[in-house]
Motif scaffolding. Structure first.
Motif, PDB file in Angstrom:
ATOM      1  N   GLU A 277       0.830  -1.206   0.000  1.00  0.00           N
ATOM      2  CA  GLU A 277       0.000   0.000   0.000  1.00  0.00           C
ATOM      3  C   GLU A 277       0.867   1.260   0.000  1.00  0.00           C
ATOM      4  N   LYS A 278       1.950   1.222   0.772  1.00  0.00           N
ATOM      5  CA  LYS A 278       2.835   2.388   0.874  1.00  0.00           C
ATOM      6  C   LYS A 278       3.491   2.715  -0.471  1.00  0.00           C
ATOM      7  N   GLN A 280       2.855   1.442  -3.588  1.00  0.00           N
ATOM      8  CA  GLN A 280       1.927   1.706  -4.690  1.00  0.00           C
ATOM      9  C   GLN A 280       1.404   3.131  -4.599  1.00  0.00           C
ATOM     10  N   GLY A 281       1.135   3.569  -3.386  1.00  0.00           N
ATOM     11  CA  GLY A 281       0.684   4.948  -3.207  1.00  0.00           C
ATOM     12  C   GLY A 281       1.748   5.951  -3.612  1.00  0.00           C
ATOM     13  N   LYS A 282       2.987   5.646  -3.244  1.00  0.00           N
ATOM     14  CA  LYS A 282       4.079   6.552  -3.610  1.00  0.00           C
ATOM     15  C   LYS A 282       4.260   6.604  -5.123  1.00  0.00           C
ATOM     16  N   ALA A 284       1.994   6.028  -7.370  1.00  0.00           N
ATOM     17  CA  ALA A 284       0.843   6.747  -7.931  1.00  0.00           C
ATOM     18  C   ALA A 284       1.055   8.259  -7.851  1.00  0.00           C
ATOM     19  N   ALA A 319      -0.980   0.788  -9.640  1.00  0.00           N
ATOM     20  CA  ALA A 319      -0.775   2.138  -9.106  1.00  0.00           C
ATOM     21  C   ALA A 319      -0.786   3.204 -10.196  1.00  0.00           C
TER      22      ALA A 319
END
Length: 494
Positions: A277-278, A280-282, A284, A319
């Motif tokens: 999650e960390k 993929q968010g970064k 994105a 992402a």
């Protein structure tokens, strides 16, 4: 190089009229032989002094030859799409397939010469362009292409006379522009830079033919006869030269880069979910940052069969904005691709600025599968290391971030995954007889991988070796690496 092209070469009309019919017939016969055999392509580069007959010669070739098998490309100013890719992209897209002739009116020589004359580049930058051109032409000829380069020359006095004559005639006045006269004022500089460039790039495999352009009949016969002779020499000489290469030697202690990987590394499921999650968010956020519009990303995935490339790619695309990325799956080349130089099928997929392209297998097939399976000669895959490095350097210079991953698994883990795929219905399509056959050549592939890393892991496009026995560990390492490389590139943008 221009002394012989300022002697006042001329052909009288009677001689010209006598020779042209037979020359045209012979050219057509050679062209049909070329198309029928389909063994190589012909690339004709046309350059030279304004008013020396470049355009007329291109038109003449189209008139004398079958238009179905020859295509002319006038390379003018770059379009927005072309400016967002490496300079050579536009030429790679226009290369003729085997059996055809491509004429480039305004070639990869034009911009470097003009930029140097107008002081938009330095002498060092021109030298870099010259070296790049020599590499490209050597690669094309090594791939079998016949490269013919014609430079149409006029003395300063002859050019002035020619431009005035064209300007005076109402039928040709449109061909003389203000830019032509501006460049005429820089004739001496153009001559100096052009002569230097031609001297440095007139090689054994692709020599320059300098043609005096003041007399159209002389010009036409010179080009026609040169083209005919080159075609017939290649078509009638079927013996292939044997290239000799020095063999690669493995380390004498048998220790290689794969041996140093810690294949026991794992990540717990709970930590994996958090890290996924960390990062993929970064990823994105990075790809949606305004600075990302100034770069592009090319992610290359290679690895052992069943190494987990597909799963890793899906974690990346999860992402990304679907409008801004492409996945290019690379399999055996098609008939269209086999009719072109090896790197052509990869050049055509180079992304423009602000885009993300993922290659599921790549141009490294030549030094991996083709090497091990003996689908190309040793000379072919040995020279591919340098050609690949040059290709990736061009990508990087145009703003692309080239991120290369090798997903490594042990032989035992591969066997476990193969057997698992055979048992699970929705995974059976992933295992083929070829996978089992490749497994028998495990040692050969390992040697090829180590040579590949040693010779193509560069400061601009380093390899990331991924310990992929644990799929979750591999996926997080890949995402972390991508984010770090993109973030570093964005910090360098203005």
């Amino acid at each position: 190089m221009f002394e012989s092209a300022e002697l006042g070469h001329k052909i009288d009309k009677a001689s010209y009229d006598r020779e042209v019919p037979q020359l045209r017939e012979d050219l057509l016969n050679a062209q049909f032989d070329l198309a029928e055999k389909g063994k190589f392509q012909v690339i004709i580069l046309v350059g030279g002094v304004d008013g020396a007959g470049k355009g007329e010669t291109v038109n003449l070739l189209n008139e004398w030859m079958d238009p179905r098998h020859i295509q002319a490309h006038a390379m003018g100013e770059q379009s927005d799409e072309e400016r967002e890719r490496p300079p050579m992209w536009r030429f790679w897209r226009a290369l003729p397939p085997k059996g055809k002739i491509g004429v480039f009116f305004g070639s990869w020589y034009t911009a470097p010469i003009v930029r140097r004359v107008l002081k938009q580049s330095s002498t060092a930058e021109l030298s870099q362009h010259i070296e790049r051109i020599k590499h490209i032409e050597r690669m094309l000829t090594n791939e079998g292409a016949l490269v013919l380069k014609f430079w149409f020359h006029l003395s300063k006095e002859a050019q002035s006379k020619r431009l005035k004559a064209l300007e005076k005639d109402p039928k040709t006045r449109w061909r003389v522009t203000a830019q032509d006269w501006q460049r005429f004022k820089l004739y001496d500089k153009f001559r100096k830079v052009s002569e230097h460039t031609l001297r440095e790039t007139s090689t054994a495999e692709a020599p320059w033919v300098v043609v005096e352009g003041s007399d159209a009949r002389y010009r036409n016969l010179t080009v026609g006869k040169t083209l005919l002779q080159a075609l017939r020499d290649r078509l009638d000489n079927t013996a292939k030269p044997v290239a000799r290469v020095a063999p690669l030697q493995p380390p004498i202690d048998q220790l290689d880069v794969l041996d140093k990987l810690d294949m026991t590394q794992k990540i717990a499921k709970k930590k994996f979910d958090t890290e996924l999650e960390k990062y993929q968010g970064k990823l994105a956020l990075l790809t949606r940052d305004p600075k990302f519009r100034k770069i592009s990303v090319i992610a290359v995935f290679e690895g052992s069969d069943a190494g987990g490339k597909g799963g890793a790619i899906r974690r990346i695309t999860g992402a990304l904005d679907a409008r801004h990325y492409r996945i290019i799956p690379v399999a055996a080349p098609t008939e269209e691709e086999r009719a072109q130089p090896y790197l052509w099928r990869f050049w055509r997929h180079v992304p423009r600025i602000g885009r993300f392209t993922i290659f599921d297998r790549s141009w490294y097939g030549r030094v991996l599968v083709e090497r091990v399976e003996k689908l190309c000669s040793e000379a072919d895959w040995m020279r591919a290391y340098g050609e690949i490095n040059d290709f990736e350097e061009q990508l990087a210079e145009s703003g692309a971030v080239v991120v290369k991953f090798w997903l490594a698994i042990t032989k035992e883990e591969q066997l476990r995954r193969f057997k698992e795929r055979e048992k699970i219905g929705f995974k059976r399509f992933k295992i083929t007889e070829e996978d089992w056959r490749n497994r028998k050549k495990w040692g050969d592939y390992e040697s090829a991988v180590c040579d590949m890393v040693d010779r193509t892991s560069t400061e601009i496009a380093p390899w990331t070796l991924v310990e992929a026995n644990d799929k979750n560990f591999a996926r997080i390492k890949i995402l972390k690496t991508l984010c770090a490389r993109i973030e570093a590139a964005m910090k360098k943008t203005k």
